[in-house]
Design a protein around this motif. Structure first.
Motif, mmCIF file in Angstrom:
data_model
loop_
_atom_site.group_PDB
_atom_site.id
_atom_site.type_symbol
_atom_site.label_atom_id
_atom_site.label_comp_id
_atom_site.label_asym_id
_atom_site.label_seq_id
_atom_site.Cartn_x
_atom_site.Cartn_y
_atom_site.Cartn_z
ATOM 1 N N GLY A 34 43.720 19.240 93.119
ATOM 2 C CA GLY A 34 43.077 20.523 91.847
ATOM 3 C C GLY A 34 42.927 21.974 92.829
ATOM 4 O O GLY A 34 44.325 22.572 92.630
ATOM 5 N N GLU A 35 42.323 21.591 93.833
ATOM 6 C CA GLU A 35 42.575 23.567 95.185
ATOM 7 C C GLU A 35 43.465 23.186 95.672
ATOM 8 O O GLU A 35 44.268 25.094 95.077
ATOM 9 N N ALA A 36 44.457 22.740 95.751
ATOM 10 C CA ALA A 36 46.070 23.069 96.286
ATOM 11 C C ALA A 36 47.044 23.231 94.510
ATOM 12 O O ALA A 36 48.166 24.371 95.294
ATOM 13 N N ALA A 37 46.605 23.109 93.333
ATOM 14 C CA ALA A 37 47.168 23.093 92.837
ATOM 15 C C ALA A 37 48.627 25.159 93.246
ATOM 16 O O ALA A 37 49.655 25.409 92.830
ATOM 17 N N SER A 38 47.814 26.140 93.270
ATOM 18 C CA SER A 38 47.723 27.536 93.175
ATOM 19 C C SER A 38 48.591 27.638 94.433
ATOM 20 O O SER A 38 49.716 28.352 94.163
ATOM 21 N N ASP A 39 48.377 27.217 95.385
ATOM 22 C CA ASP A 39 49.003 27.627 96.531
ATOM 23 C C ASP A 39 50.845 26.541 96.320
ATOM 24 O O ASP A 39 51.268 27.299 97.179
ATOM 25 N N LEU A 51 50.716 18.209 101.250
ATOM 26 C CA LEU A 51 48.826 18.428 99.953
ATOM 27 C C LEU A 51 50.121 17.631 99.098
ATOM 28 O O LEU A 51 49.193 17.773 98.575
ATOM 29 N N GLY A 52 50.908 17.029 99.083
ATOM 30 C CA GLY A 52 51.329 15.977 97.977
ATOM 31 C C GLY A 52 51.121 14.564 97.899
ATOM 32 O O GLY A 52 49.877 13.626 97.209
ATOM 33 N N THR A 53 50.353 14.425 99.526
ATOM 34 C CA THR A 53 50.181 12.987 100.076
ATOM 35 C C THR A 53 47.773 12.782 100.490
ATOM 36 O O THR A 53 46.943 12.221 100.053
ATOM 37 N N ILE A 54 47.735 14.314 100.153
ATOM 38 C CA ILE A 54 46.071 14.301 100.503
ATOM 39 C C ILE A 54 45.187 15.659 99.764
ATOM 40 O O ILE A 54 43.826 15.938 99.977
ATOM 41 N N GLY A 55 46.049 16.361 99.308
ATOM 42 C CA GLY A 55 46.446 17.668 98.154
ATOM 43 C C GLY A 55 45.255 17.405 97.135
ATOM 44 O O GLY A 55 44.676 15.446 96.468
ATOM 45 N N ALA A 77 60.429 15.138 85.081
ATOM 46 C CA ALA A 77 60.775 13.321 84.463
ATOM 47 C C ALA A 77 59.098 12.840 84.884
ATOM 48 O O ALA A 77 58.449 11.696 84.118
ATOM 49 N N GLU A 78 59.230 13.629 85.835
ATOM 50 C CA GLU A 78 57.683 12.217 86.669
ATOM 51 C C GLU A 78 56.285 12.959 85.621
ATOM 52 O O GLU A 78 55.275 11.904 85.409
ATOM 53 N N ILE A 79 56.258 13.977 85.699
ATOM 54 C CA ILE A 79 54.615 14.582 84.363
ATOM 55 C C ILE A 79 55.052 13.657 83.065
ATOM 56 O O ILE A 79 54.093 13.344 83.274
ATOM 57 N N GLY A 80 56.238 14.149 82.644
ATOM 58 C CA GLY A 80 56.807 13.428 81.427
ATOM 59 C C GLY A 80 55.397 13.507 80.060
ATOM 60 O O GLY A 80 55.619 12.725 79.453
ATOM 61 N N GLU A 139 57.598 18.744 94.655
ATOM 62 C CA GLU A 139 57.483 17.637 94.138
ATOM 63 C C GLU A 139 55.580 16.912 94.542
ATOM 64 O O GLU A 139 55.157 16.355 93.744
ATOM 65 N N SER A 140 55.292 17.699 95.379
ATOM 66 C CA SER A 140 53.764 17.720 95.799
ATOM 67 C C SER A 140 53.299 17.865 94.025
ATOM 68 O O SER A 140 51.916 17.421 94.550
ATOM 69 N N TYR A 141 53.312 19.232 94.457
ATOM 70 C CA TYR A 141 53.098 19.808 92.750
ATOM 71 C C TYR A 141 52.093 18.174 91.997
ATOM 72 O O TYR A 141 51.266 18.179 91.266
ATOM 73 N N THR A 142 53.543 17.266 91.791
ATOM 74 C CA THR A 142 53.100 16.016 90.135
ATOM 75 C C THR A 142 52.259 15.572 90.660
ATOM 76 O O THR A 142 51.985 14.581 89.918
ATOM 77 N N GLN A 143 52.125 15.077 92.294
ATOM 78 C CA GLN A 143 51.342 14.058 92.809
ATOM 79 C C GLN A 143 49.869 14.503 92.884
ATOM 80 O O GLN A 143 48.795 13.300 93.376
ATOM 81 N N LEU A 144 49.124 15.361 92.974
ATOM 82 C CA LEU A 144 48.207 16.411 92.920
ATOM 83 C C LEU A 144 47.591 15.436 91.434
ATOM 84 O O LEU A 144 47.612 15.115 90.142
ATOM 85 N N ASP A 145 45.759 15.450 92.340
ATOM 86 C CA ASP A 145 45.323 14.570 90.588
ATOM 87 C C ASP A 145 45.206 15.554 90.147
ATOM 88 O O ASP A 145 45.097 16.846 90.240
ATOM 89 N N GLY A 146 44.504 14.894 88.380
ATOM 90 C CA GLY A 146 44.957 15.367 87.325
ATOM 91 C C GLY A 146 46.008 15.592 87.060
ATOM 92 O O GLY A 146 47.385 15.717 87.599
ATOM 93 N N ALA A 147 45.985 16.490 85.011
ATOM 94 C CA ALA A 147 47.400 16.065 84.739
ATOM 95 C C ALA A 147 47.799 18.308 85.350
ATOM 96 O O ALA A 147 46.474 19.287 85.875
ATOM 97 N N VAL A 148 49.072 18.451 85.567
ATOM 98 C CA VAL A 148 49.583 19.188 86.564
ATOM 99 C C VAL A 148 50.674 20.261 84.941
ATOM 100 O O VAL A 148 50.893 19.087 83.977
ATOM 101 N N ASP A 149 50.794 21.491 84.824
ATOM 102 C CA ASP A 149 50.926 22.180 84.085
ATOM 103 C C ASP A 149 53.263 21.861 83.549
ATOM 104 O O ASP A 149 52.902 22.434 85.096
#
Length: 439
Positions: free
Chosen positions: A159-164, A153-157, A216-219, A182-192
Motif C-alpha cells: 500500500g505504501e507504493a500506491a501514491s508513487d 512494484l506490482g509484484t512486490i509492492g 475491470a480487474e478492480i471490479g 497495471e501494478s496499481y491494481t495488484q497492490l494488497d488491499g482495496a485500491v480506488d
C-alpha cells in the motif's frame, strides 16, 4: 537522478555473481554499429556492449540490439543474456537504461524476470529494502529505470507504493504509465478506481486500454460504472473490454449500453456485448431473459435478424468443451434466443443456425435447438439436417437428433398437406359444406 548508487559502494550491484553472463570480448569491431544491422551482428554487438571503453559506445550497442526486436536470429538467447548482463553489471546508468529499453522491446516478460533477479540481488546484499529501492527508481531520470520500477512494484509492492504509482499515471512515457496502472491494481488491499478515470480518457490508446483493463480487474461498482464510459469510445479494443466486463454491473443502464453494443461496428465487440448481455440476464436481477429477447428481436429487420442469429449461434456453440468458453447457462440462453429468432422469420439462414447446436454435449442446449427445429420447415434446412444425420464425423447422438428432427419436420409437412387437402375438398363445392352441416 541516479538513485542506484546509494545502494552500495563500487560498481552497480557489484556483489552480483554474474559469471553466467561472461563473454569473450576479444576482437571488438565498432563498425557493427553502422546500419544496416541484422541478426548475425548480435555476437559483435554483445561484445561491444560489454567491452567498449566509452559508455556512449556501449549505449549505442544496447540501442542497436534493441533495434533487432522484430528480427529473427539464432543468437536470441545470447542477445537477451547480453542485455541482462549489461543491466546488472554496467557502471553507467545511461547504458543500463538503454539496455532495459532494448530488453523490453524484445519481450516485456524478460523485464519481469529481471525484476526477480534484481530483487534477489538486493536482498542478498542486505543493505537495502527492495520496495524502497524501486520506489526511488520510479522517480529516476532514466525512463528505463522508471519502467522497471513500475513493473516491480506490482509484484512486490504494498500500500505504501500506491501514491508513487498514481503519480506515474501521468509519466511522459506511455509504457511507464501503462505498467504503473497495471501494478496499481495488484497492490494488497482495496485500491480506488477514481484515479483511473483520467488515464481512461488519455489520448494514448495503450494507456486507455490499460486503464480499462485495470477497472475491470478492480471490479467494484464504482470501477464498473467508470467503465460504462468506455462502451462508446472510438477505440475498438476499449469498447471490447467494456462489453466483455459490464455484465458484472447489475444495472438497467448496463442492459441499455450492452444492447446498443450488440449493434457495434466491430464484430468482436458485438459478440462480447451479446454474451455479456445474456450473462447479465441470467445472473443479475436488473433485466430478465424475456426482456433481453424483446430488446434484441422486436422490430428487428430481416437483415439484422440474420446477423443477430449468427452471433447467437457463436455464443451457443463457442468453446463449450474449453475452460474459456461461455458458461453453460449463457449457451442455453443463447440457443433459446436463437430459436425465438427462428420463430420470427422464414429466412433459411436463421433456421439453419439451429442445426449446429444439435452437436452440443449439453442435453439442454441440444434439446432446445431440436424443439425449435421441429417447428420449422424448408428444403435448405432439411438438406442440412440430412447431411448431419449421415455424416460419420458427427457423433452418434447428434446424428440421431438430426434424424429425429428431420422425421418430425416430414410428419409436420405431411400433416399440413393433408389438412390443406381436406380443407380444399371440403369447400370444393358449396354442397360439400351444406351437406356436411345440414344446410
Amino acid at each position: 537522478m541516479s538513485p542506484e548508487n546509494s545502494e552500495g559502494s563500487g560498481s552497480w550491484l557489484d556483489r552480483l555473481e554474474d559469471a553466467e553472463f561472461s563473454e569473450n570480448d576479444d576482437g571488438i569491431d565498432g563498425g557493427v554499429l553502422r546500419p544496416p544491422i541484422n541478426g548475425s551482428d548480435v555476437p559483435e554487438l554483445c561484445r561491444l556492449l560489454h567491452g567498449g571503453e566509452q559508455p556512449a559506445i556501449r549505449q549505442s550497442a544496447a540501442e542497436a540490439l534493441g533495434s533487432l526486436a522484430d528480427t529473427a536470429t539464432e543468437y536470441s538467447t545470447r542477445l537477451i543474456d547480453g542485455l541482462t548482463r549489461a543491466i546488472l553489471a554496467d557502471d553507467d546508468p545511461d547504458v543500463r537504461a538503454e539496455a532495459i529499453d532494448a530488453l523490453y522491446r524484445h519481450d516485456p516478460a524478460e523485464v519481469e524476470q529481471l525484476v526477480g533477479t534484481m530483487r534477489t540481488a538486493i536482498e542478498r546484499n542486505g543493505n537495502a529494502d527492495a520496495i524502497a529501492f524501486f520506489r526511488r527508481w520510479l522517480a529516476a531520470d532514466q525512463p528505463g529505470f522508471r519502467l522497471v520500477a513500475a513493473i516491480a512494484l506490482g509484484t512486490i509492492g504494498n500500500g505504501e507504493a500506491a501514491s508513487d504509482l498514481k503519480s506515474a499515471f501521468t509519466d511522459v512515457d506511455r509504457r511507464i504509465q501503462s505498467a504503473a496502472i497495471e501494478s496499481y491494481t495488484q497492490l494488497d488491499g482495496a485500491v480506488d478506481a477514481k484515479p483511473l478515470e483520467g488515464p481512461l480518457r488519455s489520448d494514448d490508446p495503450m494507456v486507455r486500454r490499460a486503464a480499462a483493463e485495470a477497472l475491470a480487474e478492480i471490479g467494484t461498482e464504482t470501477a464498473l460504472e467508470s467503465l460504462l464510459a468506455a462502451a462508446d469510445a472510438n477505440d475498438d479494443r476499449l469498447r471490447r473490454i467494456a462489453a466483455e466486463e459490464l455484465y458484472r454491473l447489475d444495472r438497467p443502464r448496463t442492459a441499455d449500453v450492452l444492447t446498443a453494443a450488440v449493434r457495434d461496428r466491430s464484430r468482436t465487440v458485438q459478440r462480447k456485448a451479446l454474451g455479456s448481455l445474456i450473462r447479465l440476464s441470467t445472473a443479475g436481477t436488473s433485466v430478465r431473459p424475456a426482456a433481453v429477447r424483446d430488446r434484441l428481436l422486436e422490430d428487428s429487420k430481416a437483415g439484422a435478424l440474420v446477423e443477430l442469429s449468427d452471433l447467437l449461434a457463436d455464443v451457443a456453440t463457442e468453446n463449450e468443451n474449453e475452460a474459456g468458453g461461455e458458461p453453460l447457462k449463457v449457451r442455453q440462453q443463447a440457443v433459446w434466443l436463437l430459436g425465438e429468432a427462428a420463430d420470427r422469420t422464414n429466412r433459411d439462414e436463421v433456421h439453419r443456425q439451429l442445426v449446429e447446436p444439435l452437436e452440443s454435449t449439453d442435453e439442454t442446449v441440444a434439446g432446445i435447438a431440436a424443439a425449435y427445429l421441429r417447428r420449422l420447415e424448408g428444403e435448405a434446412l432439411e438438406t442440412e439436417l440430412r447431411s448431419m444425420s449421415r455424416n460419420p464425423d458427427v457423433g452418434p447422438e447428434a446424428r440421431a437428433r438430426a434424424e429425429s428432427v428431420l422425421d418430425a419436420i416430414k410428419r409436420n409437412v405431411a400433416s399440413e398437406i393433408e389438412s390443406r387437402s381436406i380443407e380444399y375438398t371440403y369447400v370444393r363445392r358449396p354442397t360439400d359444406y351444406t351437406d356436411k352441416h345440414g344446410g
